[in-house]
Structures are given as C-alpha cells and as structure tokens.
Write an enzyme that holds these catalytic residues in place. Structure first.
Site, mmCIF file in Angstrom:
data_model
loop_
_atom_site.group_PDB
_atom_site.id
_atom_site.type_symbol
_atom_site.label_atom_id
_atom_site.label_comp_id
_atom_site.label_asym_id
_atom_site.label_seq_id
_atom_site.Cartn_x
_atom_site.Cartn_y
_atom_site.Cartn_z
ATOM 1 N N ASN A 9 -0.598 5.341 -2.509
ATOM 2 C CA ASN A 9 0.547 4.965 -3.007
ATOM 3 C C ASN A 9 1.402 4.644 -2.185
ATOM 4 O O ASN A 9 1.928 5.511 -1.361
ATOM 5 C CB ASN A 9 0.843 6.287 -3.857
ATOM 6 C CG ASN A 9 2.275 6.320 -4.311
ATOM 7 O OD1 ASN A 9 3.052 5.144 -4.334
ATOM 8 N ND2 ASN A 9 2.797 7.439 -4.700
ATOM 9 N N TRP A 10 1.886 3.396 -2.006
ATOM 10 C CA TRP A 10 2.833 3.011 -0.987
ATOM 11 C C TRP A 10 4.242 3.118 -1.160
ATOM 12 O O TRP A 10 5.142 3.139 -0.334
ATOM 13 C CB TRP A 10 2.759 1.360 -0.883
ATOM 14 C CG TRP A 10 1.454 0.715 -0.449
ATOM 15 C CD1 TRP A 10 0.293 1.581 0.082
ATOM 16 C CD2 TRP A 10 1.182 -0.435 0.106
ATOM 17 N NE1 TRP A 10 -0.715 0.848 0.479
ATOM 18 C CE2 TRP A 10 -0.228 -0.460 0.222
ATOM 19 C CE3 TRP A 10 1.727 -1.644 -0.078
ATOM 20 C CZ2 TRP A 10 -1.166 -1.724 0.660
ATOM 21 C CZ3 TRP A 10 0.949 -2.875 0.140
ATOM 22 C CH2 TRP A 10 -0.264 -2.885 0.641
ATOM 23 N N LYS A 11 4.768 3.907 -2.425
ATOM 24 C CA LYS A 11 5.906 4.100 -2.564
ATOM 25 C C LYS A 11 6.945 3.050 -2.333
ATOM 26 O O LYS A 11 6.500 1.799 -2.373
ATOM 27 C CB LYS A 11 6.253 5.373 -1.762
ATOM 28 C CG LYS A 11 5.330 6.375 -2.027
ATOM 29 C CD LYS A 11 5.683 7.800 -1.650
ATOM 30 C CE LYS A 11 4.639 8.901 -1.363
ATOM 31 N NZ LYS A 11 4.952 10.134 -1.458
ATOM 32 N N HIS A 97 3.967 10.685 -11.140
ATOM 33 C CA HIS A 97 4.078 11.057 -9.774
ATOM 34 C C HIS A 97 5.090 12.145 -9.594
ATOM 35 O O HIS A 97 6.221 11.943 -10.242
ATOM 36 C CB HIS A 97 4.396 10.003 -8.864
ATOM 37 C CG HIS A 97 4.087 10.320 -7.319
ATOM 38 N ND1 HIS A 97 5.117 10.797 -6.720
ATOM 39 C CD2 HIS A 97 3.123 10.294 -6.467
ATOM 40 C CE1 HIS A 97 4.620 11.273 -5.442
ATOM 41 N NE2 HIS A 97 3.570 10.760 -5.289
ATOM 42 N N GLU A 99 7.320 12.426 -7.603
ATOM 43 C CA GLU A 99 8.669 12.017 -7.300
ATOM 44 C C GLU A 99 9.465 11.315 -8.318
ATOM 45 O O GLU A 99 10.681 11.401 -8.539
ATOM 46 C CB GLU A 99 8.907 10.957 -6.288
ATOM 47 C CG GLU A 99 8.289 11.703 -4.584
ATOM 48 C CD GLU A 99 7.394 10.758 -3.845
ATOM 49 O OE1 GLU A 99 7.165 9.558 -4.098
ATOM 50 O OE2 GLU A 99 6.932 11.245 -3.099
ATOM 51 N N GLU A 169 -1.664 16.852 -7.454
ATOM 52 C CA GLU A 169 -0.858 16.941 -6.254
ATOM 53 C C GLU A 169 -0.036 17.846 -6.251
ATOM 54 O O GLU A 169 1.051 17.934 -6.959
ATOM 55 C CB GLU A 169 -0.250 15.457 -6.254
ATOM 56 C CG GLU A 169 -1.082 14.148 -6.471
ATOM 57 C CD GLU A 169 -0.301 12.927 -5.828
ATOM 58 O OE1 GLU A 169 -0.855 12.574 -4.927
ATOM 59 O OE2 GLU A 169 0.849 12.764 -6.339
ATOM 60 N N GLY A 175 3.988 14.661 1.338
ATOM 61 C CA GLY A 175 4.528 14.261 2.377
ATOM 62 C C GLY A 175 5.125 15.215 3.415
ATOM 63 O O GLY A 175 6.034 15.226 4.186
ATOM 64 N N SER A 215 -0.875 15.162 1.530
ATOM 65 C CA SER A 215 -1.121 15.193 2.883
ATOM 66 C C SER A 215 -2.583 14.832 3.514
ATOM 67 O O SER A 215 -3.172 15.553 4.350
ATOM 68 C CB SER A 215 -0.434 16.310 3.857
ATOM 69 O OG SER A 215 0.735 16.329 3.638
ATOM 70 N N GLY A 236 -0.549 9.010 0.127
ATOM 71 C CA GLY A 236 0.758 8.450 0.497
ATOM 72 C C GLY A 236 1.083 8.094 1.913
ATOM 73 O O GLY A 236 0.626 6.888 2.274
ATOM 74 N N GLY A 237 1.376 8.539 2.879
ATOM 75 C CA GLY A 237 1.800 8.281 4.132
ATOM 76 C C GLY A 237 0.671 7.527 4.948
ATOM 77 O O GLY A 237 0.882 6.490 5.473
HETATM 78 C C1 PEP Z 1 1.616 11.015 -2.693
HETATM 79 O O1 PEP Z 1 2.977 10.625 -2.630
HETATM 80 O O2 PEP Z 1 1.054 10.837 -3.719
HETATM 81 C C2 PEP Z 1 1.196 11.692 -1.512
HETATM 82 C C3 PEP Z 1 -0.072 12.194 -1.602
HETATM 83 O O3 PEP Z 1 1.572 11.336 -0.463
HETATM 84 P P1 PEP Z 1 1.209 12.192 1.260
HETATM 85 O O4 PEP Z 1 -0.169 11.742 1.205
HETATM 86 O O5 PEP Z 1 2.140 11.357 2.289
HETATM 87 O O6 PEP Z 1 1.370 13.618 0.985
#
Ligand code: PEP
Length: 252
Positions: A9-11, A97, A99, A169, A175, A215, A236-237
């Site tokens: 997920n590049w956000k 998600h 967010e 999640e 994050g 994470s 994510g990251g």
């Molecule tokens: C996400 O945003 O779905 C996510 C899992 O982010 P991260 O891996 O950065 O925690």
C-alpha cells in the site's frame, strides 16, 4: 487452496516517475523468483494506476486501488468509481484501511456499501480492519475485529465472500514500528478464520486469504508468515523500497 499474497500500500507516496521506477524494480526483482504460490500486488495512488497497470503488463505484479466511492457515478466531486478503476485495468481495491476509517470517517455501514459496489463491478477486495491500542489493552480486540467483519461483510453470500481478501491490521502497529508478535497475529487470524467458519463453513474459511499488516519488515516477515493462518501481508512503509519489498515477498 488459498494463495499467499504480499500487497504494498503506497498510500500518498510516489509521483509518476517514482511509480514507473518502483514498478520496474519490483518486476525485475521477482522475475527470476518462483512465485507460483504467491501473488504480488502494488497499490499506487489513483493518478498513477493506469501507468502502473501498463508498466506491470506481462509480469506477476498486479495493481490495486487504495479506495473507491460507493456510488456508480454522479455528482461526487473528487471521487473515483469502480467502473473508472476497471477502465484502466485495475482488478482489486483496498477498502476499509484504518487511515480511511480514522481520517475520512469511513464506517462499517459505508464500507458495506463500498463492498457491494466493488463486487457488483467484479472487483476483488482487500478488506482491512483491526483494533486500536485501547481495545487491545482492555482485552476487547476480538470483539472489535469480529464486529468490523460482521458489520461490513456478513451480509454477503458464500460465493461473494470468496472474492474478499482480509487484512488484519492492528491500528497500533501501522506505521509505528511496533509489530504484533507472530503469536498475536496467529491468535487473531485463527479467531478470524473461526468466525468465518461459524458463518460460512470450513470450505469458505479455508479458502479466504488473511493478510497481516502493521510494520512488517524484511527482518520480521519470515516469522510472521510462518504462522499457519497468516497468508501474507499488507505492507506500508517497507513497500516503498523495492529491495525491502522483495525481501518480504521472499519470506515465503
Ligand atoms: C498499512 O498502512 O497498511 C501498513 C501496514 O503500514 P506499515 O507497514 O507502514 O505499518
């Protein structure tokens, strides 16, 4: 048999040039791998979806959208419909998600509408949910997760439900650098699968991929993915760096 899936997920990251570059790097890195049982999905921002689809043609990279509107079309300034996603070659959409839930007030009821619209347009769904830190501290994580799934998805019949990929999640792990332990992830995934089995039976429960997100990094992916009810990750990251993303994919 359910598939393993690693989805990035590049956000709100990566402009056009960066999208081209990252798709190219991921394509190249997975080319020589034996990915027969693992799907690789990337979810760039809306404006770069068409480019990502084009650049991932004839490769194992699949492209998903990060969101979509529940209506088919109309006066919804700034929004994107399921049909628009399909028209640029997108076949999968992330819904729910944390967010979107936290910053854009997406409720279970709204998400149920989005789920129906996506399925009506034959889009596959990666459906996200997870408890907040306070829920876990008070021991309510299963109740919260169970109700998120039931409220947004349990109106679906078995066949429709099979088009949904679940992504657990925990909000406190997204994050933050703090990951659920492999045991915490497994416990929750087993609870989710049992919840599905109670509603739809074992055949459906066993066929649905349940991803863990929060994470996930090259250093912890292997242990998390080794758990029997964890079928992959929503990343994510670490999905923004081709080397890290590939290391996570290779953790299977
Ligand atoms: C996400 O945003 O779905 C996510 C899992 O982010 P991260 O891996 O950065 O925690």
């Amino acid at each position: 048999m359910r598939k393993n899936i690693v989805a990035g997920n590049w956000k709100m990251n990566n402009d056009l040039k960066a999208t081209r570059k990252l798709v190219k790097q991921i394509r190249k890195s997975i080319k020589k791998s034996n990915l027969n049982t693992t799907r690789v999905i990337v979810a760039p921002t809306f404006v770069n979806l068409a480019t990502a689809v084009k650049r991932s043609k004839k490769s194992k990279v699949e492209v998903a959208a990060q969101n979509m509107h529940q209506a088919n079309s109309g006066a919804f300034t700034g929004e994107i419909s399921a049909e628009m996603l399909k028209s640029v070659g997108v076949k999968t959409v992330i819904l729910g998600h944390s967010e979107r839930r936290a910053y854009f007030n997406e409720t279970d009821a709204l998400l149920a509408e989005k789920v129906n619209t996506a399925l009506a347009h034959k889009l596959e769904i990666i459906f996200c949910f997870g408890e907040e830190l306070a829920d876990r501290k008070s021991g309510n994580e299963e109740a919260v997760v169970g109700s998120q799934i039931k409220n947004a998805l349990f109106h679906l019949g078995s066949d429709a439900f099979k088009k949904v990929i679940l992504a657990y999640e925990p909000v406190w792990a997204i994050g933050t650098g703090e990951t659920a332990s492999p045991e915490q992830a497994q416990d929750m995934h087993a609870f989710i699968r049992k919840t599905l089995a109670d509603k739809y039976g074992n055949e459906v429960a066993d066929s649905v991929s349940i991803l863990y997100g929060g994470s996930v990094k090259p250093g912890n992916a292997k242990e998390i993915f080794s758990k029997p009810d964890v079928d992959g990750g929503l990343i994510g990251g670490a999905a923004l760096n081709a080397k890290d993303f590939y290391a996570i994919i290779s953790a299977f």
